[in-house]
Design a protein around this motif. Structure first.
Motif, PDB file in Angstrom:
ATOM      1  N   SER A  48       0.836  -1.180   0.000  1.00 22.99           N
ATOM      2  CA  SER A  48       0.000   0.000   0.000  1.00 22.99           C
ATOM      3  C   SER A  48       0.878   1.239   0.000  1.00 22.99           C
ATOM      4  N   THR A  49       0.402   2.282  -0.651  1.00 21.96           N
ATOM      5  CA  THR A  49       1.166   3.525  -0.668  1.00 21.96           C
ATOM      6  C   THR A  49       0.935   4.294   0.620  1.00 21.96           C
ATOM      7  N   TRP A  50       1.876   5.180   0.930  1.00 21.87           N
ATOM      8  CA  TRP A  50       1.733   6.044   2.090  1.00 21.87           C
ATOM      9  C   TRP A  50       2.466   7.343   1.809  1.00 21.87           C
ATOM     10  N   THR A  51       2.238   8.325   2.635  1.00 18.26           N
ATOM     11  CA  THR A  51       2.857   9.626   2.406  1.00 18.26           C
ATOM     12  C   THR A  51       3.862   9.952   3.489  1.00 18.26           C
ATOM     13  N   GLY A  52       4.815  10.779   3.139  1.00 19.98           N
ATOM     14  CA  GLY A  52       5.848  11.206   4.066  1.00 19.98           C
ATOM     15  C   GLY A  52       6.315  12.608   3.744  1.00 19.98           C
ATOM     16  N   THR A  53       7.226  13.091   4.576  1.00 18.36           N
ATOM     17  CA  THR A  53       7.782  14.429   4.409  1.00 18.36           C
ATOM     18  C   THR A  53       9.291  14.352   4.547  1.00 18.36           C
ATOM     19  N   THR A  54      10.018  15.035   3.677  1.00 20.12           N
ATOM     20  CA  THR A  54      11.471  15.055   3.793  1.00 20.12           C
ATOM     21  C   THR A  54      11.867  15.870   5.025  1.00 20.12           C
ATOM     22  N   THR A  55      12.823  15.347   5.788  1.00 19.38           N
ATOM     23  CA  THR A  55      13.261  16.018   7.009  1.00 19.38           C
ATOM     24  C   THR A  55      14.514  16.862   6.790  1.00 19.38           C
ATOM     25  N   TYR A  56      15.228  16.604   5.698  1.00 29.92           N
ATOM     26  CA  TYR A  56      16.424  17.365   5.329  1.00 29.92           C
ATOM     27  C   TYR A  56      16.398  17.546   3.810  1.00 29.92           C
ATOM     28  N   TRP A  57      17.404  18.242   3.266  1.00 31.69           N
ATOM     29  CA  TRP A  57      17.555  18.268   1.813  1.00 31.69           C
ATOM     30  C   TRP A  57      17.807  16.848   1.343  1.00 31.69           C
ATOM     31  N   ALA A  58      17.061  16.418   0.323  1.00 33.59           N
ATOM     32  CA  ALA A  58      17.129  15.024  -0.129  1.00 33.59           C
ATOM     33  C   ALA A  58      17.277  14.949  -1.641  1.00 33.59           C
ATOM     34  N   ASN A  59      18.294  14.243  -2.097  1.00 32.05           N
ATOM     35  CA  ASN A  59      18.468  14.008  -3.532  1.00 32.05           C
ATOM     36  C   ASN A  59      17.511  12.916  -3.997  1.00 32.05           C
ATOM     37  N   VAL A  60      16.880  13.138  -5.128  1.00 30.89           N
ATOM     38  CA  VAL A  60      16.022  12.132  -5.765  1.00 30.89           C
ATOM     39  C   VAL A  60      16.849  11.454  -6.843  1.00 30.89           C
ATOM     40  N   ARG A  61      16.999  10.133  -6.774  1.00 29.16           N
ATOM     41  CA  ARG A  61      17.902   9.407  -7.667  1.00 29.16           C
ATOM     42  C   ARG A  61      17.153   8.370  -8.502  1.00 29.16           C
ATOM     43  N   THR A  62      17.825   7.894  -9.532  1.00 33.58           N
ATOM     44  CA  THR A  62      17.219   6.904 -10.428  1.00 33.58           C
ATOM     45  C   THR A  62      17.295   5.488  -9.862  1.00 33.58           C
ATOM     46  N   GLY A  63      18.006   5.285  -8.780  1.00 31.94           N
ATOM     47  CA  GLY A  63      18.126   3.976  -8.161  1.00 31.94           C
ATOM     48  C   GLY A  63      18.467   4.120  -6.692  1.00 31.94           C
ATOM     49  N   PRO A  64      18.444   3.016  -5.916  1.00 31.92           N
ATOM     50  CA  PRO A  64      18.661   3.061  -4.471  1.00 31.92           C
ATOM     51  C   PRO A  64      20.140   3.074  -4.058  1.00 31.92           C
ATOM     52  N   SER A  65      20.881   4.029  -4.605  1.00 32.36           N
ATOM     53  CA  SER A  65      22.313   4.131  -4.296  1.00 32.36           C
ATOM     54  C   SER A  65      22.804   5.527  -4.663  1.00 32.36           C
ATOM     55  N   THR A  66      23.820   5.996  -3.948  1.00 33.38           N
ATOM     56  CA  THR A  66      24.385   7.312  -4.268  1.00 33.38           C
ATOM     57  C   THR A  66      25.163   7.290  -5.576  1.00 33.38           C
ATOM     58  N   SER A  67      25.377   6.109  -6.135  1.00 30.92           N
ATOM     59  CA  SER A  67      26.039   6.014  -7.440  1.00 30.92           C
ATOM     60  C   SER A  67      25.047   6.237  -8.584  1.00 30.92           C
ATOM     61  N   ASN A  68      23.749   6.213  -8.279  1.00 28.15           N
ATOM     62  CA  ASN A  68      22.746   6.476  -9.303  1.00 28.15           C
ATOM     63  C   ASN A  68      22.593   7.973  -9.538  1.00 28.15           C
ATOM     64  N   SER A  69      22.145   8.321 -10.724  1.00 30.51           N
ATOM     65  CA  SER A  69      22.047   9.723 -11.122  1.00 30.51           C
ATOM     66  C   SER A  69      21.026  10.486 -10.278  1.00 30.51           C
ATOM     67  N   ILE A  70      21.336  11.771 -10.023  1.00 32.66           N
ATOM     68  CA  ILE A  70      20.418  12.657  -9.312  1.00 32.66           C
ATOM     69  C   ILE A  70      19.463  13.291 -10.318  1.00 32.66           C
ATOM     70  N   VAL A  71      18.173  13.140 -10.067  1.00 29.56           N
ATOM     71  CA  VAL A  71      17.156  13.719 -10.948  1.00 29.56           C
ATOM     72  C   VAL A  71      16.823  15.137 -10.512  1.00 29.56           C
ATOM     73  N   THR A  72      16.659  15.310  -9.187  1.00 32.79           N
ATOM     74  CA  THR A  72      16.355  16.612  -8.609  1.00 32.79           C
ATOM     75  C   THR A  72      16.663  16.540  -7.121  1.00 32.79           C
ATOM     76  N   ALA A  73      16.431  17.618  -6.403  1.00 28.04           N
ATOM     77  CA  ALA A  73      16.624  17.647  -4.950  1.00 28.04           C
ATOM     78  C   ALA A  73      15.391  18.262  -4.305  1.00 28.04           C
ATOM     79  N   TYR A  74      14.940  17.661  -3.202  1.00 28.33           N
ATOM     80  CA  TYR A  74      13.778  18.169  -2.474  1.00 28.33           C
ATOM     81  C   TYR A  74      14.226  18.900  -1.217  1.00 28.33           C
ATOM     82  N   ALA A  75      13.593  20.030  -0.946  1.00 26.20           N
ATOM     83  CA  ALA A  75      13.872  20.792   0.266  1.00 26.20           C
ATOM     84  C   ALA A  75      13.218  20.123   1.475  1.00 26.20           C
TER      85      ALA A  75
END
Length: 258
Positions: free
Chosen positions: A36-63
Motif C-alpha cells: 500500500s502507498t503512504w505519504t511522508g515528508t522530507t526532514t532534510y535536503w534530499a536528492n532524488v535518484r534513479t536507483g537506491p544508491s548514491t552512485s545512481n544519477s540525481i534527478v532533482t533535490a527536495y527541500a
C-alpha cells in the motif's frame, strides 16, 4: 506448408524474446515490492535518484518539508546509521525515482500510520506499520527515528500506555529458558524506558544496525547478518534512545498504533 512453417518459426522466436523483455522490465521487478502507498515528508535536503544508491544519477533535490508518496520500499546502499532502506517515490508504471529513507518521516499510511498528537504535554507515538517513532511536545514534533518492533510471533502490543520506569544502564535477562527459540543471553542496554508491565521497553540495541520498515520481520542486517525483529520491545539506534531517555520523564504518554 512452407509459409505455415515460417510463421511457426517466427512465433517460436518471438515468445522467448517477450519473456526476456518482461522479466527484465522495471515494472516487473518493482511490482514484487509493491504494497500500500503512504505519504511522508522530507526532514532534510534530499536528492532524488534513479536507483537506491548514491552512485545512481540525481534527478532533482527536495527541500526539507517536501511531501512525497511512497510506492515501495527496497533494500539499497547503507548511507548512514546502518539504514539500507530506500523509498520509491514514483509509481511502478513510470521511471524509477528513489529517496534515501533516513531523510523521510512518515505522515500517513493507507494501512495505518501516525495520528495527530494531543495538544498538551509530551507524547511518544510509534507506528508498527511504518516501524517509526515520533516525539511530540505540546502538539509539535520535536524528534523522530526509525525503530524495530516485535517479530510476528512476539508482536509489540498496541494501545495507550505511559513510561513508568527508566533504567540507565541495565541488563536484560531472558524470560525464556535456554533451549527456547526466543532465549537470549544477558544483554547490556544503555537506555531503557518501560511502558508496559512484563518487560516492554523503548531501548537501544547494539546488536542491530538497521531499523525502519520491514525490520520487524526476517531481514538482512549488513553488520550482523540475517535477523528477526524484537521480542516485543521497541528498539532504536543508541543516539535515539539516549535522546528519548533524557527527554521523556516518568509518566510520558506512549501511543503504539498498528
Amino acid at each position: 506448408m512452407q509459409e505455415n512453417s515460417k510463421k511457426l518459426l517466427s512465433l517460436g522466436l518471438l515468445v522467448p524474446l517477450l519473456v526476456i523483455i518482461i522479466a527484465f522490465s522495471p515494472l516487473s521487478s518493482d511490482n514484487s515490492l509493491a504494497s500500500s502507498t503512504w505519504t511522508g515528508t522530507t526532514t532534510y535536503w534530499a536528492n532524488v535518484r534513479t536507483g537506491p544508491s548514491t552512485s545512481n544519477s540525481i534527478v532533482t533535490a527536495y527541500a526539507p518539508g517536501t511531501n512525497i508518496t511512497v510506492y515501495a520500499t527496497v533494500s539499497g546502499q547503507v548511507v548512514w546509521g546502518g539504514i539500507s532502506n530506500w523509498y520509491r517515490i514514483s509509481s511502478l508504471s513510470s521511471s524509477p525515482r528513489y529517496i534515501y529513507s533516513g531523510l523521510v518521516s512518515a505522515t500517513t499510511s493507507t494501512s495505518g500510520g501516525s495520528p495527530s498528537p494531543t495538544a498538551t504535554g509530551k507524547e511518544i507515538i510509534v507506528s508498527l506499520s511504518r516501524e517509526w517513532m515520533w516525539a511530540y511536545q505540546n502538539g509539535a514534533e520535536v524528534y523522530n527515528s526509525p525503530v524495530m518492533t516485535g517479530r510476528p510471533a512476539l508482536a509489540t502490543p498496541t494501545g495507550t500506555y505511559h513510561v513508568f520506569l527508566k533504567l540507565h544502564p541495565t541488563t536484560f535477562t531472558s524470560p525464556w529458558p535456554v533451549g527456547s527459540p526466543y532465549w537470549y543471553p544477558p544483554t547490556f542496554i544503555n537506555y531503557a524506558l518501560e511502558w508496559r508491565a512484563g518487560g516492554f521497553f523503548l531501548h537501544d540495541s547494539w546488536w542491530h544496525s538497521v531499523y525502519g520498515p520491514g525490520t520487524n520481520g526476517w531481514h538482512y542486517d549488513p553488520k550482523f547478518g540475517w535477523q528477526w525483529g524484537t521480542h516485543g520491545c521497541i528498539a532504536m539506534p543508541l543516539n535515539a534512545a539516549a535522546w528519548l531517555y533524557n527527554w521523556a520523564p516518568i509518566g510520558t504518554l506512549v501511543q503504539v498504533n498498528p
